[in-house]
Design an enzyme around this catalytic site. Structure first.
Site, PDB file in Angstrom:
ATOM      1  N   THR A  86     -17.892  -7.461  -8.789  1.00  0.00           N
ATOM      2  CA  THR A  86     -18.160  -7.259  -7.354  1.00  0.00           C
ATOM      3  C   THR A  86     -17.934  -5.785  -7.023  1.00  0.00           C
ATOM      4  OG1 THR A  86     -15.875  -7.916  -6.825  1.00  0.00           O
ATOM      5  CG2 THR A  86     -17.569  -9.614  -6.694  1.00  0.00           C
ATOM      6  N   THR A 122     -12.972 -10.836  -7.174  1.00  0.00           N
ATOM      7  CA  THR A 122     -12.459 -10.415  -5.866  1.00  0.00           C
ATOM      8  C   THR A 122     -13.610 -10.414  -4.881  1.00  0.00           C
ATOM      9  OG1 THR A 122     -10.777  -9.053  -6.936  1.00  0.00           O
ATOM     10  CG2 THR A 122     -11.259  -8.579  -4.628  1.00  0.00           C
ATOM     11  N   PHE A 152      -4.530 -10.967 -10.409  1.00  0.00           N
ATOM     12  CA  PHE A 152      -3.657  -9.820 -10.148  1.00  0.00           C
ATOM     13  C   PHE A 152      -3.314  -9.154 -11.483  1.00  0.00           C
ATOM     14  CE2 PHE A 152      -2.968 -12.931  -6.783  1.00  0.00           C
ATOM     15  CZ  PHE A 152      -3.157 -12.166  -5.648  1.00  0.00           C
ATOM     16  N   ASN A 211      -3.706  -5.121  -2.841  1.00  0.00           N
ATOM     17  CA  ASN A 211      -4.139  -3.861  -3.441  1.00  0.00           C
ATOM     18  C   ASN A 211      -4.115  -2.711  -2.431  1.00  0.00           C
ATOM     19  OD1 ASN A 211      -4.411  -4.884  -5.965  1.00  0.00           O
ATOM     20  ND2 ASN A 211      -6.638  -4.988  -5.964  1.00  0.00           N
ATOM     21  N   LEU A 253       5.753   4.244  -6.600  1.00  0.00           N
ATOM     22  CA  LEU A 253       6.253   5.455  -5.938  1.00  0.00           C
ATOM     23  C   LEU A 253       6.299   6.604  -6.938  1.00  0.00           C
ATOM     24  CD1 LEU A 253       9.146   4.085  -3.661  1.00  0.00           C
ATOM     25  CD2 LEU A 253       6.856   4.827  -2.963  1.00  0.00           C
ATOM     26  N   HIS A 254       5.218   6.752  -7.683  1.00  0.00           N
ATOM     27  CA  HIS A 254       5.126   7.811  -8.686  1.00  0.00           C
ATOM     28  C   HIS A 254       4.013   8.772  -8.273  1.00  0.00           C
ATOM     29  CE1 HIS A 254       7.784   5.434 -11.183  1.00  0.00           C
ATOM     30  NE2 HIS A 254       6.998   4.392 -10.980  1.00  0.00           N
ATOM     31  N   GLY A 256       1.128  11.687  -8.164  1.00  0.00           N
ATOM     32  CA  GLY A 256       0.101  12.061  -9.123  1.00  0.00           C
ATOM     33  C   GLY A 256      -1.119  12.617  -8.426  1.00  0.00           C
ATOM     34  N   CYS A 263     -10.070  -1.348  -9.295  1.00  0.00           N
ATOM     35  CA  CYS A 263      -9.638  -2.207  -8.184  1.00  0.00           C
ATOM     36  C   CYS A 263      -9.327  -1.447  -6.898  1.00  0.00           C
ATOM     37  CB  CYS A 263      -8.409  -3.016  -8.600  1.00  0.00           C
ATOM     38  SG  CYS A 263      -8.775  -4.270  -9.845  1.00  0.00           S
ATOM     39  N   LYS A 324      -5.633   5.554 -15.865  1.00  0.00           N
ATOM     40  CA  LYS A 324      -4.250   5.250 -16.187  1.00  0.00           C
ATOM     41  C   LYS A 324      -4.156   5.066 -17.697  1.00  0.00           C
ATOM     42  CE  LYS A 324      -2.666   1.050 -15.693  1.00  0.00           C
ATOM     43  NZ  LYS A 324      -2.236  -0.262 -15.145  1.00  0.00           N
TER      44      LYS A 324
END
EC number: 1.1.1.22
Length: 453
Positions: A86, A122, A152, A211, A253-254, A256, A263, A324
């Protein structure tokens, strides 16, 4: 039990293999004949740690097989899952449901008996109701209950996420559909997993809201990182101080270069459009989308500043291209606008990624040179830009970096390296949300003067 999974993409393949490993008979249906042939030959078309072995074990046990023809897979199925793509619809950001409804129409025409239809893809709020109406229209002779069972799964840890989920969400108005899904997930009961049963609309919205909230946490800490740089604070200490509050938690809480992937970008866009259409605009989500896009675009400016205002004819090693680590996914990766801009500015870009090089060739400029490893990418480079925090980059020693590169500039967009160790090795290290050395020294001097007074 026996289920059919329509779609052998990331979600369908992982979910199908995991269900099969729990004892369910699974048939994965895929329209792409090349992908079916590859899977039948034991070749996995996506990169996901542990998936190749999981698929092979389930195929060997006779609980998992792959088919191109839907009608051959359907007899005896207790449930059929839709796990097709999707993507964002070009031009307006809405989720493109063409694959969902095409698969559903084909399914309705081919169903030999009543079964449960489950959306794993989704999908926007209201899709389940539309699918139920479609089933009634095409097959008024069959009872086809519809359920929403959003996934998830995080790329790089998808198997762990499926087998040890925080929760399982099932949205349906049907007692039969709920019973089938509870039975399918029963093997996870001993682990104490919560199965949350809701209405269709709520389940469809849970995935988008989840998300969007996580994307908002990332965007927030990125903005705090910018503030930290201006006032001399350290974003990692700030994030730890925030994360120790149990109401907030430490995850996502990183700081970048901005979020990407399959997603967060498309789901935040879709939720924004869903809310606008419902006349309940999600202003926070709209801001997250715009701030994140601006951040990714601004990263090349940071790199340019680190190189003194020009990268023309500079050899720059770009370490990490995927959005990632532990995935080959290049979708909306921050590396894409970064590398494009560096090439536009005249840099010689030499790139390396442990898994994403094949995908990167389709998304990056033709001028990019691809190295066989980190060492060859860095050899003779005027500087390095770390975009993705693969573990093998964490192991690069500062002294080795200094000896391998021709220049001294390291732009660390994931804060992988220790700033003090980098400076001690003679490297010009640029981090995200950490005070510059001169600012830290100035602060120490001010403290010393205050103590003397």
């Amino acid at each position: 039990m026996r289920i059919v999974m329509i779609g052998a993409g990331y979600v369908g393949l992982v979910s199908g293999a995991c269900f099969a490993s729990m004892g369910t008979e699974v048939i994965v249906v895929e329209k792409d004949p090349c992908r079916v042939a590859a899977l039948q030959a034991g070749r996995i078309p996506i990169y996901e740690p542990g998936l190749e072995r999981l698929v092979a074990d389930s195929v060997r046990a006779g609980r998992l097989r792959f088919e191109a023809a839907l009608d051959r897979a359907l007899p005896g199925a207790d449930a059929v899952f839709l796990a097709v793509g999707t993507p964002s619809r070009r031009g307006d950001g809405h989720a493109d449901l063409s694959h969902v409804f095409a698969a559903a129409a084909e399914l309705a025409a081919a169903l030999p008996a009543p079964t449960v239809l489950v959306t794993k893809s989704t999908v926007p709020v209201g899709t389940g109701r539309r699918l139920a109406a479609l089933m009634r229209e095409i097959r008024p002779d069959l009872d086809v209950p519809v359920a929403s069972n959003p996934e998830f799964l995080r790329e790089g840890s998808a198997i762990e996420d499926f087998m040890r989920p925080d929760r399982i969400v099932v949205g349906t108005d049907s007692v039969q559909a709920e019973a089938v899904l509870r039975a399918l997930y029963r093997p996870l009961n001993p682990a104490g997993v919560t199965l949350l049963c809701t209405g269709l609309e709520t389940a469809e919205l849970i995935k988008y809201a989840t998300n969007a909230f996580l994307a908002m946490k990332i965007t927030f800490i990125n903005e705090m990182a910018d503030l930290c740089e201006q006032v001399g604070a350290d974003v990692h200490e700030l994030a730890r101080g925030m994360g120790l509050d149990r109401r907030i938690g430490p995850k996502f809480l990183h700081p970048g270069p901005g979020f990407g992937g399959s997603c967060f970008p498309k789901d935040t866009q879709a939720l924004m459009r869903i809310a606008q259409d419902a006349h309940a605009p999600a202003r926070l989500v709209e801001t997250v989308v715009s701030v994140n896009e601006a951040r990714k675009a601004a990263m090349a400016g940071r790199i340019l500043a680190a190189f003194g205002g020009t990268v023309r004819r500079r050899r720059i090693a770009v370490l990490g291209l995927t959005f990632k680590p532990e995935t080959d996914d290049m979708r909306d990766s921050p590396a894409i606008p970064i590398v494009h801009r560096l090439v536009e500015l005249g840099a010689e870009v030499v790139a390396y990624d442990p898994a994403g090089m094949e995908q990167a060739r389709r998304d990056l400029p033709a001028e990019v040179v691809y190295a066989s490893g980190a060492a060859s990418a860095l050899a003779g480079a005027d500087g390095a830009v770390l975009v993705t925090e693969w573990n093998e980059f964490r192991a690069l020693a500062p002294d080795w970096l200094r000896a391998t590169m021709r220049g001294r500039v390291v732009v660390d967009l994931r804060n992988v390296f220790d700033p003090a160790a980098m400076r001690a090795a003679g490297l010009d290290h640029h981090a995200i949300g950490r005070p510059a050395p001169h600012r830290a020294l100035a602060g120490e001097a001010e403290l010393a003067l205050a103590a003397a007074d």
